[in-house]
Design a protein around this motif. Structure first.
Motif, PDB file in Angstrom:
ATOM      1  N   ALA A 262       0.828  -1.206   0.000  1.00 12.52           N
ATOM      2  CA  ALA A 262       0.000   0.000   0.000  1.00 12.52           C
ATOM      3  C   ALA A 262       0.863   1.258   0.000  1.00 12.52           C
ATOM      4  CB  ALA A 262      -0.945  -0.010   1.210  1.00 12.52           C
ATOM      5  N   GLU A 263       1.960   1.244   0.750  1.00 11.74           N
ATOM      6  CA  GLU A 263       2.864   2.400   0.777  1.00 11.74           C
ATOM      7  C   GLU A 263       3.473   2.640  -0.602  1.00 11.74           C
ATOM      8  OE1 GLU A 263       3.165   4.475   3.134  1.00 11.74           O
ATOM      9  OE2 GLU A 263       2.382   3.410   4.873  1.00 11.74           O
ATOM     10  N   VAL A 264       3.924   1.580  -1.238  1.00 14.07           N
ATOM     11  CA  VAL A 264       4.569   1.727  -2.546  1.00 14.07           C
ATOM     12  C   VAL A 264       3.571   2.228  -3.586  1.00 14.07           C
ATOM     13  CG1 VAL A 264       5.810   0.510  -4.385  1.00 14.07           C
ATOM     14  CG2 VAL A 264       6.262  -0.055  -1.990  1.00 14.07           C
ATOM     15  N   MET A 265       2.366   1.695  -3.541  1.00 12.43           N
ATOM     16  CA  MET A 265       1.338   2.157  -4.477  1.00 12.43           C
ATOM     17  C   MET A 265       1.025   3.622  -4.232  1.00 12.43           C
ATOM     18  SD  MET A 265      -0.610   0.846  -6.990  1.00 12.43           S
ATOM     19  CE  MET A 265      -0.014   2.287  -7.860  1.00 12.43           C
ATOM     20  N   SER A 266       1.003   4.020  -2.984  1.00  9.22           N
ATOM     21  CA  SER A 266       0.745   5.417  -2.640  1.00  9.22           C
ATOM     22  C   SER A 266       1.823   6.327  -3.218  1.00  9.22           C
ATOM     23  CB  SER A 266       0.698   5.598  -1.121  1.00  9.22           C
ATOM     24  OG  SER A 266      -0.346   4.853  -0.532  1.00  9.22           O
ATOM     25  N   LYS A 291      -4.002  24.344  -4.613  1.00 12.49           N
ATOM     26  CA  LYS A 291      -4.167  24.388  -3.150  1.00 12.49           C
ATOM     27  C   LYS A 291      -4.026  23.014  -2.525  1.00 12.49           C
ATOM     28  CE  LYS A 291      -9.230  23.903  -3.096  1.00 12.49           C
ATOM     29  NZ  LYS A 291      -9.309  23.498  -4.527  1.00 12.49           N
ATOM     30  N   ASP A 292      -4.202  21.948  -3.329  1.00 10.79           N
ATOM     31  CA  ASP A 292      -4.098  20.588  -2.810  1.00 10.79           C
ATOM     32  C   ASP A 292      -2.681  20.039  -2.880  1.00 10.79           C
ATOM     33  OD1 ASP A 292      -6.961  20.194  -2.284  1.00 10.79           O
ATOM     34  OD2 ASP A 292      -7.186  20.260  -4.457  1.00 10.79           O
ATOM     35  N   LEU A 293      -1.777  20.748  -3.536  1.00 10.64           N
ATOM     36  CA  LEU A 293      -0.409  20.255  -3.673  1.00 10.64           C
ATOM     37  C   LEU A 293       0.280  20.012  -2.327  1.00 10.64           C
ATOM     38  CD1 LEU A 293       0.965  22.298  -6.714  1.00 10.64           C
ATOM     39  CD2 LEU A 293       0.690  19.816  -6.585  1.00 10.64           C
ATOM     40  N   PRO A 294       0.203  20.940  -1.361  1.00 12.87           N
ATOM     41  CA  PRO A 294       0.877  20.680  -0.081  1.00 12.87           C
ATOM     42  C   PRO A 294       0.399  19.404   0.606  1.00 12.87           C
ATOM     43  CG  PRO A 294       0.364  23.001  -0.276  1.00 12.87           C
ATOM     44  CD  PRO A 294      -0.345  22.317  -1.412  1.00 12.87           C
ATOM     45  N   ARG A 295      -0.887  19.106   0.511  1.00 12.95           N
ATOM     46  CA  ARG A 295      -1.404  17.879   1.126  1.00 12.95           C
ATOM     47  C   ARG A 295      -0.806  16.648   0.443  1.00 12.95           C
ATOM     48  NH1 ARG A 295      -6.240  18.455  -0.066  1.00 12.95           N
ATOM     49  NH2 ARG A 295      -6.967  19.482   1.829  1.00 12.95           N
ATOM     50  N   VAL A 296      -0.784  16.665  -0.892  1.00 17.43           N
ATOM     51  CA  VAL A 296      -0.255  15.514  -1.623  1.00 17.43           C
ATOM     52  C   VAL A 296       1.240  15.337  -1.334  1.00 17.43           C
ATOM     53  CG1 VAL A 296       0.064  14.485  -3.904  1.00 17.43           C
ATOM     54  CG2 VAL A 296      -2.002  15.813  -3.421  1.00 17.43           C
ATOM     55  N   MET A 297       1.971  16.438  -1.259  1.00 15.32           N
ATOM     56  CA  MET A 297       3.394  16.343  -0.923  1.00 15.32           C
ATOM     57  C   MET A 297       3.582  15.811   0.491  1.00 15.32           C
ATOM     58  SD  MET A 297       6.525  16.592  -1.825  1.00 15.32           S
ATOM     59  CE  MET A 297       6.693  17.627  -3.293  1.00 15.32           C
ATOM     60  N   TRP A 298       2.706  16.206   1.403  1.00 12.42           N
ATOM     61  CA  TRP A 298       2.763  15.684   2.779  1.00 12.42           C
ATOM     62  C   TRP A 298       2.617  14.168   2.777  1.00 12.42           C
ATOM     63  CZ3 TRP A 298      -0.104  12.894   6.243  1.00 12.42           C
ATOM     64  CH2 TRP A 298       0.225  13.003   7.593  1.00 12.42           C
ATOM     65  N   TYR A 299       1.637  13.689   1.995  1.00 14.52           N
ATOM     66  CA  TYR A 299       1.463  12.243   1.861  1.00 14.52           C
ATOM     67  C   TYR A 299       2.756  11.588   1.387  1.00 14.52           C
ATOM     68  CZ  TYR A 299      -3.740  12.061   2.059  1.00 14.52           C
ATOM     69  OH  TYR A 299      -5.051  12.086   2.440  1.00 14.52           O
ATOM     70  N   LEU A 300       3.309  12.101   0.293  1.00 11.26           N
ATOM     71  CA  LEU A 300       4.488  11.488  -0.302  1.00 11.26           C
ATOM     72  C   LEU A 300       5.630  11.397   0.696  1.00 11.26           C
ATOM     73  CD1 LEU A 300       6.002  10.401  -2.802  1.00 11.26           C
ATOM     74  CD2 LEU A 300       6.613  12.773  -3.340  1.00 11.26           C
ATOM     75  N   ARG A 301       5.837  12.446   1.452  1.00 10.07           N
ATOM     76  CA  ARG A 301       6.937  12.452   2.417  1.00 10.07           C
ATOM     77  C   ARG A 301       6.720  11.405   3.509  1.00 10.07           C
ATOM     78  NH1 ARG A 301       7.332  18.367   4.494  1.00 10.07           N
ATOM     79  NH2 ARG A 301       9.356  17.696   5.331  1.00 10.07           N
ATOM     80  N   GLN A 302       5.480  11.259   3.967  1.00  8.70           N
ATOM     81  CA  GLN A 302       5.190  10.251   4.982  1.00  8.70           C
ATOM     82  C   GLN A 302       5.402   8.843   4.425  1.00  8.70           C
ATOM     83  OE1 GLN A 302       4.444  11.182   8.228  1.00  8.70           O
ATOM     84  NE2 GLN A 302       4.978  13.166   7.346  1.00  8.70           N
ATOM     85  N   ASN A 305       9.004   7.879   4.054  1.00 10.08           N
ATOM     86  CA  ASN A 305       9.577   7.608   5.366  1.00 10.08           C
ATOM     87  C   ASN A 305       9.371   6.158   5.795  1.00 10.08           C
ATOM     88  OD1 ASN A 305      10.923   8.703   7.738  1.00 10.08           O
ATOM     89  ND2 ASN A 305       8.982   8.415   8.811  1.00 10.08           N
ATOM     90  N   ASN A 306       8.367   5.499   5.197  1.00 11.07           N
ATOM     91  CA  ASN A 306       8.065   4.104   5.526  1.00 11.07           C
ATOM     92  C   ASN A 306       8.684   3.114   4.547  1.00 11.07           C
ATOM     93  OD1 ASN A 306       6.465   4.767   7.787  1.00 11.07           O
ATOM     94  ND2 ASN A 306       4.688   5.152   6.483  1.00 11.07           N
ATOM     95  N   CYS A 307       9.483   3.608   3.610  1.00 11.84           N
ATOM     96  CA  CYS A 307      10.126   2.747   2.613  1.00 11.84           C
ATOM     97  C   CYS A 307      11.627   3.001   2.608  1.00 11.84           C
ATOM     98  CB  CYS A 307       9.546   2.997   1.221  1.00 11.84           C
ATOM     99  SG  CYS A 307       7.902   2.327   0.979  1.00 11.84           S
ATOM    100  N   PRO A 308      12.374   2.345   3.489  1.00 14.92           N
ATOM    101  CA  PRO A 308      13.818   2.592   3.570  1.00 14.92           C
ATOM    102  C   PRO A 308      14.557   2.293   2.269  1.00 14.92           C
ATOM    103  CG  PRO A 308      13.162   0.669   4.888  1.00 14.92           C
ATOM    104  CD  PRO A 308      11.913   1.378   4.503  1.00 14.92           C
ATOM    105  N   GLU A 309      13.967   1.427   1.422  1.00 13.18           N
ATOM    106  CA  GLU A 309      14.609   1.133   0.133  1.00 13.18           C
ATOM    107  C   GLU A 309      14.646   2.350  -0.781  1.00 13.18           C
ATOM    108  OE1 GLU A 309      12.793  -2.608   1.785  1.00 13.18           O
ATOM    109  OE2 GLU A 309      12.185  -0.538   1.522  1.00 13.18           O
TER     110      GLU A 309
END
Length: 346
Positions: A262-266, A291-302, A305-309
């Motif tokens: 799910a993380e990788v697909m995200s 206006k939605d860009l900051p939210r999407v970037m927030w998602y990507l950063r999180q 962070n869960n994919c050390p590869e």
């Protein structure tokens, strides 16, 4: 003739000797537009898709196929593919996005998950649903390179380009190993309808459906580009969805592996969305999505962070992208998350 005149003439053919009123609705990110057609005792929805810009044929074909398997999609009342007109069942005005709050979201999302599971159970017709190919998935991620990075005046070095290539290849390797099912591709709260007197959600905007990874539609709704929920809620929903999967989708795939999938697909989806939202502004002059860009970037950063590869990609985003991104598009304030926490506790 003006487009409105063509529509009026066509409606007079398919609704002969009936008085009707046309109310055009606000547009979306495509070249399609919609209008509500009101008669004395009936309402319909008109899809106007100019044939030089949009192709109605996939919508008609997919709608008929999904409906034959019991999916709750709009029934097609009349069609003229040459002119790009469809007269559809009217699902009403209640977008799921307008009905969501902390007291309703669990119930509605469980309904949404059940719909995804139903879609995934439908037999795949390769003539109707193309494969979500590695080339297509890569092209989508490269929207980040082609639109987001130039908008930030970032020019990639050879080493950075190589890093992105390697990151995309790792993402693709995961996605191709996920179970391949029918994927709506835009399954979020603005494309689901709360139907009057029905216990299932109506599904719209499915004309781009493909055969692809089984986590795609799940993360489209739990990590919606237009609305955000607490990370612990999202984690709970991902686990619930895993519990709904058929046993065939769990063979050799633990809950922990499903969470990684799910993380990788995200990550793939949000790289794409960042590029698309910038393209909608730069190429098409549609600024509403910025206006939605900051939210999407927030998602990507999180997610990174869960994919050390993908540590190198994460480092690039944090050190090279974020300073310019925040300067141009702003930040997604942690206060938003705190407000959600307060709402949950009330």
């Amino acid at each position: 003739m003006q487009r409105e005149q063509l529509i009026d003439a066509w409606l007079n053919q398919v609704l002969p000797q009936q008085d009707f009123k046309i109310n055009y609705l606000a547009g979306d990110a495509s070249f399609r537009r919609y209008a509500r057609i009101a008669l004395s005792s009936q309402r319909y929805m008109l899809m106007d898709a100019p044939p030089e810009k949009e192709d109605c044929a996939p919508f008609v074909q997919i709608a008929s196929y999904l409906s034959s398997y019991g999916a709750r999609v709009p029934q097609i009342v009349a069609q003229d593919l040459t002119q790009g007109f469809l007269l559809l069942e009217d699902f009403g005005d209640q977008l799921l996005s307008t009905e969501l709050n902390q007291s309703t979201v669990d119930q509605y999302y469980l309904q949404a998950f059940a719909q995804i599971i139903q879609l995934q159970s439908i037999a795949v017709d390769a003539q109707i649903f193309p494969q979500y190919s590695a080339e297509k998935l890569t092209d989508e991620m490269r929207l980040f390179d082609h639109w987001m990075l130039p908008a930030l005046d970032i020019t990639l070095s050879e080493a950075q380009q190589s890093m992105l290539n390697n990151s995309y290849a790792w993402i693709l390797d995961n996605l191709k190993n996920q179970p391949q099912v029918i994927v709506h591709r835009d399954y979020h709260s603005r494309n689901l309808m709360v139907l009057e007197s029905e216990s299932v959600l109506g599904v719209i905007d499915f004309q781009d459906a493909v055969v692809g990874p089984d986590t795609y539609d799940l993360i489209s709704i739990v990590r919606d580009a237009y609305v955000q929920w607490l990370p612990e809620q999202v984690a709970k929903w991902i686990d619930q969805f895993y519990g709904l999967l058929p046993e065939s989708a769990k063979v050799g795939r633990s809950l922990e592996q499903f969470r990684i999938d799910a993380e990788v697909m995200s990550i793939q989806r949000h790289l794409k969305i960042l590029g698309i939202f910038v393209r909608l502004f730069v190429r098409d002059g549609k600024s509403g999505y910025l206006k939605d860009l900051p939210r999407v970037m927030w998602y990507l950063r999180q997610e990174l962070n869960n994919c050390p590869e993908l540590a190198e990609l994460q480092s690039f985003v944090e050190n090279d992208v974020m300073p310019k991104f925040e300067q141009k598009y702003g930040t997604y304030q942690e206060l938003t998350i705190e407000m959600l926490k307060e709402e949950v506790s009330q």
